[in-house]
Scaffold this motif. Structure first.
Motif, PDB file in Angstrom:
ATOM      1  N   HIS A 130      -2.695   1.969   7.020  1.00 18.15           N
ATOM      2  CA  HIS A 130      -1.381   1.975   7.659  1.00 18.15           C
ATOM      3  C   HIS A 130      -0.470   2.962   6.936  1.00 18.15           C
ATOM      4  N   LEU A 131       0.361   3.645   7.702  1.00 17.90           N
ATOM      5  CA  LEU A 131       1.281   4.647   7.161  1.00 17.90           C
ATOM      6  C   LEU A 131       2.719   4.139   7.298  1.00 17.90           C
ATOM      7  N   PHE A 132       3.477   4.250   6.197  1.00 14.99           N
ATOM      8  CA  PHE A 132       4.866   3.822   6.172  1.00 14.99           C
ATOM      9  C   PHE A 132       5.753   4.948   5.652  1.00 14.99           C
ATOM     10  N   ASP A 133       7.000   4.946   6.099  1.00 13.01           N
ATOM     11  CA  ASP A 133       7.982   5.871   5.564  1.00 13.01           C
ATOM     12  C   ASP A 133       8.370   5.425   4.151  1.00 13.01           C
ATOM     13  N   ARG A 134       8.308   6.353   3.209  1.00  9.77           N
ATOM     14  CA  ARG A 134       8.541   6.005   1.805  1.00  9.77           C
ATOM     15  C   ARG A 134       9.971   5.529   1.546  1.00  9.77           C
ATOM     16  N   ASP A 135      10.937   6.015   2.300  1.00  7.35           N
ATOM     17  CA  ASP A 135      12.338   5.659   2.058  1.00  7.35           C
ATOM     18  C   ASP A 135      12.739   4.377   2.773  1.00  7.35           C
ATOM     19  N   THR A 136      12.277   4.204   4.009  1.00  7.22           N
ATOM     20  CA  THR A 136      12.735   3.064   4.809  1.00  7.22           C
ATOM     21  C   THR A 136      11.732   1.919   4.891  1.00  7.22           C
ATOM     22  N   GLY A 137      10.465   2.201   4.617  1.00  8.81           N
ATOM     23  CA  GLY A 137       9.446   1.176   4.776  1.00  8.81           C
ATOM     24  C   GLY A 137       9.029   0.944   6.212  1.00  8.81           C
ATOM     25  N   GLU A 138       9.507   1.756   7.136  1.00 10.77           N
ATOM     26  CA  GLU A 138       9.155   1.599   8.542  1.00 10.77           C
ATOM     27  C   GLU A 138       7.740   2.125   8.808  1.00 10.77           C
ATOM     28  N   PRO A 139       6.948   1.418   9.622  1.00 17.31           N
ATOM     29  CA  PRO A 139       5.605   1.927   9.970  1.00 17.31           C
ATOM     30  C   PRO A 139       5.696   3.190  10.806  1.00 17.31           C
ATOM     31  N   ILE A 140       4.843   4.171  10.484  1.00 20.06           N
ATOM     32  CA  ILE A 140       4.870   5.443  11.208  1.00 20.06           C
ATOM     33  C   ILE A 140       3.499   5.821  11.766  1.00 20.06           C
ATOM     34  N   GLY A 141       2.512   4.954  11.634  1.00 18.42           N
ATOM     35  CA  GLY A 141       1.205   5.234  12.212  1.00 18.42           C
ATOM     36  C   GLY A 141       0.100   4.499  11.484  1.00 18.42           C
ATOM     37  N   LYS A 142      -1.136   4.706  11.946  1.00 17.93           N
ATOM     38  CA  LYS A 142      -2.308   4.137  11.289  1.00 17.93           C
ATOM     39  C   LYS A 142      -3.542   4.867  11.792  1.00 17.93           C
ATOM     40  N   PHE A 143      -4.618   4.816  10.994  1.00 13.91           N
ATOM     41  CA  PHE A 143      -5.917   5.308  11.451  1.00 13.91           C
ATOM     42  C   PHE A 143      -7.013   4.453  10.831  1.00 13.91           C
ATOM     43  N   PRO A 144      -8.207   4.435  11.427  1.00 18.24           N
ATOM     44  CA  PRO A 144      -9.256   3.507  10.975  1.00 18.24           C
ATOM     45  C   PRO A 144      -9.702   3.777   9.547  1.00 18.24           C
ATOM     46  N   GLN A 145     -10.043   2.688   8.844  1.00 16.92           N
ATOM     47  CA  GLN A 145     -10.700   2.839   7.549  1.00 16.92           C
ATOM     48  C   GLN A 145     -12.060   3.493   7.761  1.00 16.92           C
ATOM     49  N   PRO A 146     -12.495   4.344   6.817  1.00 16.21           N
ATOM     50  CA  PRO A 146     -13.810   4.977   6.989  1.00 16.21           C
ATOM     51  C   PRO A 146     -14.974   4.058   6.661  1.00 16.21           C
ATOM     52  N   GLY A 147     -14.747   3.007   5.855  1.00 13.66           N
ATOM     53  CA  GLY A 147     -15.827   2.112   5.457  1.00 13.66           C
ATOM     54  C   GLY A 147     -15.529   0.677   5.841  1.00 13.66           C
ATOM     55  N   VAL A 148     -16.379  -0.244   5.365  1.00 14.89           N
ATOM     56  CA  VAL A 148     -16.267  -1.657   5.758  1.00 14.89           C
ATOM     57  C   VAL A 148     -15.704  -2.541   4.666  1.00 14.89           C
ATOM     58  N   GLY A 149     -15.524  -2.022   3.438  1.00  8.83           N
ATOM     59  CA  GLY A 149     -15.098  -2.856   2.332  1.00  8.83           C
ATOM     60  C   GLY A 149     -13.624  -2.725   2.015  1.00  8.83           C
ATOM     61  N   GLU A 150     -13.224  -3.332   0.879  1.00  5.20           N
ATOM     62  CA  GLU A 150     -11.867  -3.146   0.385  1.00  5.20           C
ATOM     63  C   GLU A 150     -11.737  -1.731  -0.172  1.00  5.20           C
ATOM     64  N   GLU A 151     -10.637  -1.049   0.178  1.00  3.16           N
ATOM     65  CA  GLU A 151     -10.515   0.367  -0.139  1.00  3.16           C
ATOM     66  C   GLU A 151      -9.233   0.635  -0.924  1.00  3.16           C
ATOM     67  N   THR A 152      -9.399   1.256  -2.100  1.00  2.00           N
ATOM     68  CA  THR A 152      -8.258   1.732  -2.863  1.00  2.00           C
ATOM     69  C   THR A 152      -8.041   3.213  -2.561  1.00  2.00           C
ATOM     70  N   LEU A 153      -6.834   3.710  -2.858  1.00  2.52           N
ATOM     71  CA  LEU A 153      -6.430   5.013  -2.352  1.00  2.52           C
ATOM     72  C   LEU A 153      -5.835   5.890  -3.445  1.00  2.52           C
ATOM     73  N   ALA A 154      -5.903   7.196  -3.206  1.00  2.00           N
ATOM     74  CA  ALA A 154      -5.189   8.204  -3.988  1.00  2.00           C
ATOM     75  C   ALA A 154      -4.884   9.349  -3.040  1.00  2.00           C
ATOM     76  N   ALA A 155      -3.899  10.164  -3.373  1.00  2.22           N
ATOM     77  CA  ALA A 155      -3.545  11.280  -2.500  1.00  2.22           C
ATOM     78  C   ALA A 155      -3.215  12.502  -3.330  1.00  2.22           C
ATOM     79  N   ASN A 156      -3.623  13.666  -2.833  1.00  2.00           N
ATOM     80  CA  ASN A 156      -3.227  14.940  -3.428  1.00  2.00           C
ATOM     81  C   ASN A 156      -3.168  15.977  -2.309  1.00  2.00           C
ATOM     82  N   ALA A 157      -3.009  17.230  -2.662  1.00  2.00           N
ATOM     83  CA  ALA A 157      -2.855  18.271  -1.645  1.00  2.00           C
ATOM     84  C   ALA A 157      -4.098  18.421  -0.779  1.00  2.00           C
ATOM     85  N   GLU A 158      -5.276  18.067  -1.310  1.00  2.00           N
ATOM     86  CA  GLU A 158      -6.511  18.212  -0.545  1.00  2.00           C
ATOM     87  C   GLU A 158      -6.643  17.174   0.552  1.00  2.00           C
ATOM     88  N   GLY A 159      -6.058  15.995   0.364  1.00  2.00           N
ATOM     89  CA  GLY A 159      -6.172  14.968   1.382  1.00  2.00           C
ATOM     90  C   GLY A 159      -5.921  13.589   0.812  1.00  2.00           C
TER      91      GLY A 159
END
Length: 560
Positions: A130-159
């Motif tokens: 799920h995607l949220f606006d960092r300032d307001t906390g409002e939802p701004i979209g979502k896309f499917p998880q790529p796998g079936v388990g619990e998923e932790t995240l990181a982000a950088n310029a590559e993706g």
């Protein structure tokens, strides 16, 4: 044996970071020369020095309110920490650690990451990131998880980087669409966090993964009648994930290991037998996309190396093997073994492409596959359904078999009709069923494998012996080539959804030997008709993990 043109480069320094005084870390962040993570058992927010393993609890005065217990998915964006707990997403100033609520989801949060003005939140039960606006906390979209388990995240310029605990896989996704750019297998099980460590701005950042699970060990209990007890202890550590991505061919190699692999037959005849003019052939490890042989040498008896259908075979010759003769016959190979994962999608191979004529032999029943039996033909129809795309079809067949079978060791390997009706089977029986159903649906398949190195990458220079042999599949995609698929290992969730970590992927510990040729065969002038090698010798299989390899240094530079 001459080397294969692969640089003999290995990692000289221990690369595993083992924080002190923690139990189960979740989420990972990096800044400068420090890592940060959460011990969800104790509620510690910690910093770790990767060079010394020195561990500092950053919230020692906030433990009583238990605010950080069961927190997950730590992320760092500028001067703020972000994490999840239950169904809520929080952020806090790095200096004060005073937490503020950003958003609440219908289901439990697994991972959080921030990139620019977007907060990404993974949720296994919803099946979405799920995607949220960092300032307001409002939802701004979502896309499917790529796998079936619990998923932790990181982000950088590559993706957006996703680390799936059940899949043991790291994915890189496009920030806005969630399209998979690459996927790579982790060298250890139960990954629970991901970050990129860059202490030197002049060097590229290195992906690191944190792991948390339990390991069995033998405890010495002096108060017990039998002092040796099997029990479990927590294990959590941080380790680099080395990557070599080949986008043109849709695959990624990850952490490899330099492995010494020995296969030896000990002559121990059950009956008196005399064999003259003996030629004993034993296949050697194959050179493949993910496996490279550096060196082989004989054990016990000399051999010559011959090429057989593109595979190398050790050929041992004896003028005579006498009744009850002893001896050792075998080889020792030093092999680079890497994890391999393809990121092909059905859309990548749309359109009808004919199977090469020389591969049509992989569509017939050549090994008692019961392909003429009504039960197997019906299963083939039900398994494939109306799918025409080869990737969707083979995956649907795999899941159909997983729905109807469970893993179990049998005293002998039965044919596919018997195994499918029984509902349990060994890896060899899974392979037989999958081969039959795939071939009846026009998918060329073959058996591959032989042994797996015990998957203990941290046990260096110790003799390791596998408990069983193991086989899996390769299926052919016209225009692409042979792709690997595990037989039964991903059948771990009752009625699914099943992981796809080893669908078009293999971990570093899979050993490929003698593709398309017999593993071992003996010819002799006067060999009895009922002769079996099992009555003449017993085998000994041993692995030693010598070092860890970075495929970007070994394979990548060799390809350049």
């Amino acid at each position: 044996m001459p080397d294969c043109g692969v640089p003999n480069q290995t990692l000289q320094q221990p690369s595993t970071i083992r924080p002190i005084g923690v139990y189960a870390l979740s989420g990972l962040a990096a800044d400068g020369d420090q890592f940060f993570s959460i011990d969800r058992v104790r509620g510690y927010l910690i910093s770790v020095n990767p060079k010394t393993n020195n561990t500092v609890i950053l919230n020692p005065h906030q433990l009583e309110d238990k605010e950080w217990i069961d927190a997950v998915g730590l992320s760092l964006w500028h001067d703020t920490f972000w994490f999840g707990r239950d169904r809520e997403v929080f952020w806090c100033d790095r200096a004060t650690l005073k937490t503020s609520l950003l958003a609440e989801l219908p289901y439990t949060v697994a991972g959080v990451a921030v990139w620019e003005n977007t907060v990404y939140v993974s949720c296994q039960k919803s099946g979405y990131i799920h995607l949220f606006d960092r300032d307001t906390g409002e939802p701004i979209g979502k896309f499917p998880q790529p796998g079936v388990g619990e998923e932790t995240l990181a982000a950088n310029a590559e993706g957006l980087w996703v680390c799936d605990q059940t899949e043991q896989t790291v994915y890189c996704l496009e920030h806005t669409t969630g399209k998979i750019l690459l996927s790579a297998l982790t060298p250890y099980s139960s990954p629970t966090g991901i970050a990129f460590y860059q202490p030197d701005p002049a060097q590229d950042p290195v992906c690191h993964i944190v792991y948390a699970d339990e390991e069995p060990y033998i405890r010495d209990n002096p108060n017990a009648e039998s002092p040796h007890e099997l029990t479990f202890r927590d294990r959590t550590f941080i380790h680099p994930l080395y990557l070599h991505h080949n986008p043109a061919d849709h695959y990624t190699l990850s952490n490899g290991y330099l492995v010494e692999f020995s296969y030896v037959e000990e002559l121990l005849p059950l009956d008196a037998v005399t064999l003259n003019n003996v030629e004993w052939r034993i296949a050697l490890p194959s050179n493949t996309l993910r496996q490279r042989v550096r060196h082989v040498e004989p054990i016990g008896h000399p051999f010559t190396i011959e090429d057989q259908n593109g595979q190398q075979v050790a050929v041992f010759r004896f003028d005579q093997i006498q009744p009850f003769q002893g001896g050792l016959v075998g080889w020792k190979a030093t092999v680079e073994m890497y994890s391999l994962k393809y990121s092909l999608t059905p859309e990548d191979i749309e359109g009808e492409r004919p199977l090469p004529t020389e591969l049509e032999r992989y569509l017939i029943d050549d090994d008692e596959l019961d392909m003429e039996k009504a039960s197997i033909q019906q299963a083939a129809r039900e398994g494939a359904g109306t799918e025409t795309n080869v990737l969707r079809k083979i995956l649907r067949i795999r899941n159909y078999v997983y729905d109807r079978m469970s893993y179990g060791i049998q005293p002998a390997i039965d044919t596919p009709a018997v195994a499918l009706a029984r509902g349990t089977g060994s890896c060899g029986e899974y392979v037989g069923v999958l081969l039959a159903l795939a071939r009846l649906n026009g998918i060329a398949c073959r058996t591959i494998g032989r042994y797996k190195c015990p998957p203990h990458a941290e046990y260096r220079h110790l003799p390791l012996e596998p408990d069983f042999n193991h086989v899996w599949l390769e299926f052919y995609v016209p225009g692409v080539g042979w792709l690997p698929m595990e037989s039964n290992v991903d059948d771990v969730i009752e009625r699914g959804p099943y992981p796809e970590r080893f669908f078009m992927g293999l971990s570093w510990y899979h050993t490929e030997i003698g593709k398309d040729i017999p593993f071992t065969k003996m010819n002799a002038d006067d060999k009895p008709d009922d002769f079996s090698l099992r009555d003449l010798a017993i085998n000994h299989i041993r692995f030693r993990i010598l070092d860890e390899l970075d495929p970007s240094e070994t394979v990548g530079k060799a390809d350049d």
